[in-house]
Design a protein around this motif. Structure first.
Motif, mmCIF file in Angstrom:
data_model
loop_
_atom_site.group_PDB
_atom_site.id
_atom_site.type_symbol
_atom_site.label_atom_id
_atom_site.label_comp_id
_atom_site.label_asym_id
_atom_site.label_seq_id
_atom_site.Cartn_x
_atom_site.Cartn_y
_atom_site.Cartn_z
ATOM 1 N N GLU A 215 0.808 -1.219 0.000
ATOM 2 C CA GLU A 215 0.000 0.000 0.000
ATOM 3 C C GLU A 215 0.841 1.268 0.000
ATOM 4 N N GLU A 216 2.101 1.144 0.425
ATOM 5 C CA GLU A 216 2.988 2.313 0.504
ATOM 6 C C GLU A 216 3.567 2.718 -0.856
ATOM 7 N N LEU A 217 3.497 1.835 -1.825
ATOM 8 C CA LEU A 217 4.133 2.104 -3.111
ATOM 9 C C LEU A 217 3.427 3.243 -3.832
ATOM 10 N N GLU A 218 4.211 4.180 -4.326
ATOM 11 C CA GLU A 218 3.665 5.316 -5.069
ATOM 12 C C GLU A 218 3.933 5.086 -6.559
ATOM 13 N N VAL A 219 2.849 4.878 -7.290
ATOM 14 C CA VAL A 219 2.961 4.515 -8.700
ATOM 15 C C VAL A 219 2.069 5.422 -9.537
ATOM 16 N N GLN A 220 2.654 5.988 -10.579
ATOM 17 C CA GLN A 220 1.852 6.759 -11.519
ATOM 18 C C GLN A 220 1.080 5.801 -12.425
ATOM 19 N N HIS A 228 -0.065 -12.200 -14.692
ATOM 20 C CA HIS A 228 -0.130 -13.460 -13.959
ATOM 21 C C HIS A 228 -1.015 -14.463 -14.689
ATOM 22 N N GLY A 229 -0.681 -15.741 -14.525
ATOM 23 C CA GLY A 229 -1.423 -16.820 -15.159
ATOM 24 C C GLY A 229 -2.434 -17.453 -14.211
ATOM 25 N N GLY A 230 -3.590 -17.781 -14.750
ATOM 26 C CA GLY A 230 -4.633 -18.399 -13.940
ATOM 27 C C GLY A 230 -4.320 -19.822 -13.533
ATOM 28 N N LYS A 231 -3.391 -20.482 -14.246
ATOM 29 C CA LYS A 231 -3.031 -21.865 -13.930
ATOM 30 C C LYS A 231 -1.687 -21.958 -13.217
ATOM 31 N N ASP A 232 -1.228 -20.846 -12.679
ATOM 32 C CA ASP A 232 0.055 -20.805 -11.973
ATOM 33 C C ASP A 232 -0.093 -21.470 -10.610
ATOM 34 N N VAL A 233 0.707 -22.522 -10.362
ATOM 35 C CA VAL A 233 0.694 -23.172 -9.051
ATOM 36 C C VAL A 233 1.946 -22.833 -8.251
ATOM 37 N N ASN A 234 2.906 -22.152 -8.872
ATOM 38 C CA ASN A 234 4.070 -21.665 -8.126
ATOM 39 C C ASN A 234 3.675 -20.482 -7.265
ATOM 40 N N VAL A 235 2.977 -19.528 -7.879
ATOM 41 C CA VAL A 235 2.407 -18.374 -7.183
ATOM 42 C C VAL A 235 0.976 -18.221 -7.701
ATOM 43 N N PRO A 236 -0.028 -18.509 -6.898
ATOM 44 C CA PRO A 236 -1.405 -18.482 -7.391
ATOM 45 C C PRO A 236 -1.870 -17.082 -7.783
ATOM 46 N N LEU A 237 -2.766 -17.042 -8.759
ATOM 47 C CA LEU A 237 -3.293 -15.783 -9.277
ATOM 48 C C LEU A 237 -3.906 -14.924 -8.183
ATOM 49 N N GLY A 238 -4.504 -15.556 -7.172
ATOM 50 C CA GLY A 238 -5.144 -14.795 -6.092
ATOM 51 C C GLY A 238 -4.195 -13.834 -5.404
ATOM 52 N N MET A 239 -2.920 -14.202 -5.297
ATOM 53 C CA MET A 239 -1.946 -13.309 -4.670
ATOM 54 C C MET A 239 -1.756 -12.051 -5.507
ATOM 55 N N ALA A 240 -1.673 -12.226 -6.837
ATOM 56 C CA ALA A 240 -1.505 -11.075 -7.724
ATOM 57 C C ALA A 240 -2.751 -10.199 -7.724
ATOM 58 N N GLU A 241 -3.907 -10.820 -7.655
ATOM 59 C CA GLU A 241 -5.159 -10.051 -7.629
ATOM 60 C C GLU A 241 -5.232 -9.181 -6.378
ATOM 61 N N THR A 242 -4.846 -9.735 -5.247
ATOM 62 C CA THR A 242 -4.857 -8.959 -4.004
ATOM 63 C C THR A 242 -3.814 -7.852 -4.062
ATOM 64 N N ALA A 243 -2.627 -8.178 -4.583
ATOM 65 C CA ALA A 243 -1.575 -7.169 -4.685
ATOM 66 C C ALA A 243 -2.014 -5.998 -5.558
ATOM 67 N N ALA A 244 -2.686 -6.300 -6.661
ATOM 68 C CA ALA A 244 -3.132 -5.244 -7.579
ATOM 69 C C ALA A 244 -4.152 -4.322 -6.913
ATOM 70 N N LEU A 246 -4.096 -3.629 -3.702
ATOM 71 C CA LEU A 246 -3.405 -2.885 -2.653
ATOM 72 C C LEU A 246 -2.516 -1.778 -3.200
ATOM 73 N N ILE A 247 -1.931 -1.994 -4.373
ATOM 74 C CA ILE A 247 -0.983 -1.016 -4.929
ATOM 75 C C ILE A 247 -1.741 0.017 -5.765
ATOM 76 N N PRO A 248 -1.710 1.271 -5.381
ATOM 77 C CA PRO A 248 -2.410 2.301 -6.158
ATOM 78 C C PRO A 248 -1.917 2.347 -7.605
ATOM 79 N N ASN A 249 -2.854 2.361 -8.541
ATOM 80 C CA ASN A 249 -2.580 2.504 -9.977
ATOM 81 C C ASN A 249 -1.889 1.301 -10.607
ATOM 82 N N ALA A 250 -1.825 0.171 -9.895
ATOM 83 C CA ALA A 250 -1.259 -1.038 -10.511
ATOM 84 C C ALA A 250 -2.260 -1.620 -11.499
ATOM 85 N N GLU A 251 -1.763 -2.095 -12.631
ATOM 86 C CA GLU A 251 -2.612 -2.738 -13.643
ATOM 87 C C GLU A 251 -2.347 -4.236 -13.631
#
Length: 281
Positions: A215-220, A228-244, A246-251
């Motif tokens: 949440e602290e990241l400042e991004v234009q 991220h891939g929906g079939k990723d089992v190394n790092v599940p897509l849900g983690m990327a969805e939550t990160a996006a 939390l991070i302002p202006n992340a796509e």
């Protein structure tokens, strides 16, 4: 592609890197590439052709403790941006973008936190690792054990996960006469040549507090893309969805039919295009 290069950092450590795409010139569009876990700068070979076609110099860096880059005791995620700046200054590169793949993702986000936006013009994270507190549902058991065990032990057992990867990833490994698999294996072997200490510490870092909150990241707007891939089992897509969220202006660009390796293979050209547009803007 350049041969492996080494610079001596201000604290006396060696930092290895190599250049892909175009040859080094201070005024050319520049991307610093951060390899996966465990890995080395040799991974950058996978992006050489695409970077060449777009006139981009892609400088791949080997992190401390892997390959020929000196182990740095007690380093943190936020230590690495200083190494990136030291290399950029050494090469007289004032403005650049960064790309982090898999285990390189946390370091790309650390650069967003620590490097002034006047120098860091854009960031792309492909199938990146995110803080474990975002949830590990869907992550393969071997990875979850690795990050949690590494938080209290000093050794690291490397697990052969090839038998359990999704079919889409295995297919990507076999394409073009196994080119991606050959590069990944070469990179991984070299990464561990100094011993397991660097990999053990990095796994510990991933499983611990990162030293900054997403949440602290400042991004234009338009300056940070998470793929991220929906079939990723190394790092599940849900983690990327939550990160996006939390991070302002992340796509977030979610490719539902791709895995961890196949996503990288399928998005090489698009990733380079995206980084090139960030650098132009």
């Amino acid at each position: 592609m350049s041969e492996s290069q080494v610079i001596t950092l201000p604290d006396g450590r060696s930092l290895c890197y190599s250049t892909f795409g175009t040859s080094i010139h201070p005024d050319r569009p520049t991307v610093f590439y951060f390899h996966g876990f465990p890995g080395t700068h040799h991974e950058g070979e996978l992006f050489h052709e695409a970077a060449s076609q777009k006139g981009i110099q892609l400088i791949a860096i080997t992190r401390p403790g892997f390959g020929g880059s000196t182990y740095q005791p007690n380093r943190t995620l936020l230590s690495f941006p200083q190494d990136v700046l030291a290399l950029a200054d050494h090469l007289n590169i004032q403005r650049f973008a960064v790309a982090g793949i898999s285990g390189g993702g946390p370091y790309a986000l650390a650069c967003v936190k620590a490097i002034p936006p006047a120098r860091l013009l854009g960031t792309v994270v492909i199938c990146g690792m995110y803080p474990l507190k975002l949830g590990t549902t869907g992550m393969m058991l071997a990875n979850r054990m690795l990050f949690y065990v590494a938080s209290w032990t000093t050794w690291l057992a490397m697990v052969d996960n090839f038998k359990t990867i999704p079919a889409v990833d295995w297919a990507a490994f076999q394409e073009d006469e196994g080119r991606i698999l050959k590069v990944v294996l070469k990179s991984g072997r070299e990464a561990l040549q100094p011993g397991p200490e660097g990999a053990a510490w990095e796994a510990y870092l991933f499983g611990s507090e990162w030293g900054f909150e997403l949440e602290e990241l400042e991004v234009q707007k338009g300056r940070l893309v998470l793929w991220h891939g929906g079939k990723d089992v190394n790092v599940p897509l849900g983690m990327a969805e939550t990160a996006a969220k939390l991070i302002p202006n992340a796509e977030l660009r979610a490719e539902q039919e791709e895995g961890h390796i196949s996503l990288m293979a399928r998005t090489v050209d698009e990733m380079i295009d995206t980084l090139g547009n960030m650098l132009k803007a």
